[in-house]
Design a protein around this motif. Structure first.
Motif, PDB file in Angstrom:
ATOM      1  N   THR A  22      35.562 -30.257  -0.665  1.00  7.38           N
ATOM      2  CA  THR A  22      35.275 -29.829   0.843  1.00  7.38           C
ATOM      3  C   THR A  22      34.206 -30.517   2.254  1.00  7.38           C
ATOM      4  OG1 THR A  22      33.119 -29.084  -0.007  1.00  7.38           O
ATOM      5  CG2 THR A  22      35.231 -27.030   0.386  1.00  7.38           C
ATOM      6  N   ASP A  75      36.583 -20.879 -11.241  1.00  8.57           N
ATOM      7  CA  ASP A  75      35.930 -22.177 -10.701  1.00  8.57           C
ATOM      8  C   ASP A  75      35.974 -23.197 -11.531  1.00  8.57           C
ATOM      9  OD1 ASP A  75      33.931 -22.125  -8.128  1.00  8.57           O
ATOM     10  OD2 ASP A  75      34.095 -23.742  -9.738  1.00  8.57           O
ATOM     11  N   TYR A 135      39.171 -35.373   3.450  1.00  8.74           N
ATOM     12  CA  TYR A 135      39.118 -33.871   3.788  1.00  8.74           C
ATOM     13  C   TYR A 135      40.028 -33.364   4.226  1.00  8.74           C
ATOM     14  CZ  TYR A 135      37.523 -29.464   4.037  1.00  8.74           C
ATOM     15  OH  TYR A 135      37.504 -28.356   4.421  1.00  8.74           O
ATOM     16  N   LYS A 140      43.404 -31.741   2.936  1.00  5.72           N
ATOM     17  CA  LYS A 140      43.351 -29.467   3.723  1.00  5.72           C
ATOM     18  C   LYS A 140      45.109 -30.069   4.031  1.00  5.72           C
ATOM     19  CE  LYS A 140      41.216 -26.980   2.710  1.00  5.72           C
ATOM     20  NZ  LYS A 140      40.951 -26.053   1.570  1.00  5.72           N
TER      21      LYS A 140
HETATM   22  N1  NAD Z   1      31.743 -24.680   4.427  1.00  8.92           N
HETATM   23  C1  NAD Z   1      32.546 -24.835   5.851  1.00  8.92           C
HETATM   24  O1  NAD Z   1      32.474 -24.567   6.623  1.00  8.92           O
HETATM   25  C2  NAD Z   1      34.020 -24.580   5.703  1.00  8.92           C
HETATM   26  C3  NAD Z   1      34.871 -24.620   7.200  1.00  8.92           C
HETATM   27  C4  NAD Z   1      36.204 -23.717   7.121  1.00  8.92           C
HETATM   28  C5  NAD Z   1      36.882 -23.859   5.786  1.00  8.92           C
HETATM   29  N2  NAD Z   1      36.252 -24.099   4.907  1.00  8.92           N
HETATM   30  C6  NAD Z   1      37.104 -24.199   3.700  1.00  8.92           C
HETATM   31  O2  NAD Z   1      36.741 -22.834   3.008  1.00  8.92           O
HETATM   32  C7  NAD Z   1      36.973 -23.208   0.963  1.00  8.92           C
HETATM   33  C8  NAD Z   1      35.837 -23.043   0.860  1.00  8.92           C
HETATM   34  O3  NAD Z   1      34.812 -24.239   1.112  1.00  8.92           O
HETATM   35  P1  NAD Z   1      33.293 -23.639   0.404  1.00  8.92           P
HETATM   36  O4  NAD Z   1      32.345 -24.446   1.862  1.00  8.92           O
HETATM   37  O5  NAD Z   1      32.815 -22.153   0.220  1.00  8.92           O
HETATM   38  O6  NAD Z   1      33.094 -25.043  -0.787  1.00  8.92           O
HETATM   39  P2  NAD Z   1      31.907 -25.303  -1.069  1.00  8.92           P
HETATM   40  O7  NAD Z   1      32.488 -26.575  -1.791  1.00  8.92           O
HETATM   41  O8  NAD Z   1      30.648 -25.057  -0.952  1.00  8.92           O
HETATM   42  O9  NAD Z   1      32.414 -25.145  -3.029  1.00  8.92           O
HETATM   43  C9  NAD Z   1      33.926 -24.695  -3.525  1.00  8.92           C
HETATM   44  C10 NAD Z   1      34.446 -25.138  -4.516  1.00  8.92           C
HETATM   45  O10 NAD Z   1      35.135 -24.615  -5.464  1.00  8.92           O
HETATM   46  C11 NAD Z   1      34.871 -25.153  -7.004  1.00  8.92           C
HETATM   47  N3  NAD Z   1      35.826 -26.488  -7.213  1.00  8.92           N
HETATM   48  C12 NAD Z   1      36.219 -27.710  -6.321  1.00  8.92           C
HETATM   49  N4  NAD Z   1      37.569 -27.590  -6.991  1.00  8.92           N
HETATM   50  C13 NAD Z   1      38.072 -27.118  -7.657  1.00  8.92           C
HETATM   51  C14 NAD Z   1      39.123 -27.227  -8.885  1.00  8.92           C
HETATM   52  N5  NAD Z   1      40.228 -28.222  -9.010  1.00  8.92           N
HETATM   53  N6  NAD Z   1      39.499 -26.559  -9.454  1.00  8.92           N
HETATM   54  C15 NAD Z   1      38.673 -25.221  -9.623  1.00  8.92           C
HETATM   55  N7  NAD Z   1      37.646 -24.585  -8.883  1.00  8.92           N
HETATM   56  C16 NAD Z   1      37.150 -25.702  -8.041  1.00  8.92           C
HETATM   57  C17 NAD Z   1      33.883 -25.822  -6.684  1.00  8.92           C
HETATM   58  O11 NAD Z   1      33.131 -25.586  -8.155  1.00  8.92           O
HETATM   59  C18 NAD Z   1      32.866 -25.019  -5.926  1.00  8.92           C
HETATM   60  O12 NAD Z   1      32.827 -23.558  -6.732  1.00  8.92           O
HETATM   61  C19 NAD Z   1      37.418 -24.984   1.502  1.00  8.92           C
HETATM   62  O13 NAD Z   1      38.833 -24.497   1.536  1.00  8.92           O
HETATM   63  C20 NAD Z   1      37.311 -25.391   2.448  1.00  8.92           C
HETATM   64  O14 NAD Z   1      37.698 -26.197   2.600  1.00  8.92           O
HETATM   65  C21 NAD Z   1      35.071 -24.374   4.658  1.00  8.92           C
END
Ligand code: NAD
Length: 342
Positions: A85, A33, A149, A153
């Motif tokens: 995200t 991360d 965003y 994706k």
């Molecule tokens: N939160 C939602 O409602 C939701 C819904 C559907 C899909 N998603 C997808 O699920 C996944 C996780 O979402 P989340 O809500 O847990 O996100 P989040 O923002 O809470 O966490 C993202 C994590 O990725 C890390 N990160 C960011 N850029 C990075 C990089 N270049 N290299 C390494 N680490 C990196 C950050 O430090 C963080 O720990 C994402 O792909 C998001 O698109 C989220």
């Protein structure tokens, strides 16, 4: 299996790590991360004493860093949660979104091919489909993203398809709905509103709050991704949803009740996303249900428990909301509309 989980210092990834350890599916689990603003080491604290767990501070788009972890840890499977995200931030500046969400997965897939990884799961979102007036998106629906965003994706999803078709890289994509639960960074609707209402601050509702989202509890979402890791077919995508459609107005009503605040704290503001604010998301989920998964949590109870978690875990979120980075973001994005209510 020896698992690399990227982005697990964030919200959904950390719950996925819980699910992996509880189901005893990995003899080793390495988290990679970058600890961006939404990654938080304190979210990973609960795994520190587990000797199967290891943390690496690196970026997914860094070829040498990813390859080194894969080799050093003898990784066999990869699950990618690393992402930028937040839709609203992508409207302020979209460049980091393309780097992480498109180039990052491309790099992971290249390393996976060279190191003969058995399976990669790429975590994506229902937002790649765009908005739907009636009916439901299936995995065959066209990708019509509407924000920077969701476009970044969708670019990642298409890289997965291209790596599968071109090289046969065994990659599976998941597309989850709007997710809620503990440890979500307080910028998304539910934790942003909950933490502000706890502090008796005004909350900004976009327009009438009539946007419809399909909400899923984070643990159900994480378990769906685990099922896809274990049973999903390479080259396929799997929608992960709970058939639970709610307007933003509905959500706010429950948040007010659970924090004991009244509607005077809700300030309707013009929608800063303009035409890019999707009216409705809804997904067909037959494909993942055939793998044996179904959601288990009941929405209203799950949402009330989530609010209580934020009430009881101020030590986790207060350092975030007090940070300069956070205050600057909130001022930049909401300063004009919230004014003195900021
Ligand atoms: N939160 C939602 O409602 C939701 C819904 C559907 C899909 N998603 C997808 O699920 C996944 C996780 O979402 P989340 O809500 O847990 O996100 P989040 O923002 O809470 O966490 C993202 C994590 O990725 C890390 N990160 C960011 N850029 C990075 C990089 N270049 N290299 C390494 N680490 C990196 C950050 O430090 C963080 O720990 C994402 O792909 C998001 O698109 C989220």
């Amino acid at each position: 299996m020896r698992l690399l989980v990227t982005g697990a210092a964030g919200f959904i990834g950390s719950h996925f790590v819980d699910a992996v350890f509880e189901n005893e599916v990995a003899e080793r689990l390495a988290v990679l991360d970058a600890l961006t603003y939404s990654g938080n080491l304190s979210t990973l604290e609960r795994f520190r004493s587990n000797d199967r767990f290891r943390f690496y501070h690196a970026r997914v788009e860094d070829p040498a860093a990813v390859a080194n972890v894969v080799r050093d840890e003898h990784i066999t499977h990869i699950v990618n949660f690393a992402a930028e995200t937040h839709n609203d931030r992508s409207i302020l500046d979209s460049s980091a979104f393309l780097t992480t969400n498109a180039i990052g997965i491309d790099n992971l897939l290249t390393v996976a091919r060279r190191e003969s990884i058995a399976k990669v799961v790429h975590v994506s979102t229902d937002e790649v489909y765009g908005s739907i007036g009636s009916g439901r998106f299936t995995e065959k629906s066209p990708l019509e993203p509407n924000t920077p965003y969701s476009a970044s994706k969708a670019a990642g999803d298409l890289q997965c398809r291209a790596h599968f078709v071109t090289w046969g890289t065994p990659v599976v994509v998941t597309r989850g709905g709007n997710t809620y639960g503990p440890y979500q960074f307080p910028e998304k609707l539910i934790p942003f509103f909950a933490t502000r209402l706890i502090d008796a601050k005004k909350v900004p509702l976009y327009g009438e709050g009539s946007q419809v989202r399909e909400w899923i509890h984070v643990r159900d979402h994480a378990e769906g991704i685990l099922q896809v890791l274990l049973e999903g077919c390479p080259g396929e995508a799997y929608n992960i949803g709970d058939d639970n459609e709610r307007t933003n107005r509905d959500i706010v009503r429950i948040l007010l009740e659970e924090t004991g605040r009244d509607a005077s704290l809700v300030k309707q503001i013009p929608d800063p996303r303009g035409g890019a604010h999707d009216a409705r998301y809804s997904m067909e989920t037959l494909r993942i249900r055939k793998l044996g998964w179904s959601p288990k949590r009941v929405f209203e109870q799950g949402l009330r428990d989530t609010v209580r978690w934020y009430v009881q875990n101020e030590a986790w979120w207060r350092p975030i909301t007090e940070s300069e980075e956070y205050k600057e973001y909130v001022a930049n994005y909401y300063g004009r509309t919230l004014g003195s209510d900021l």
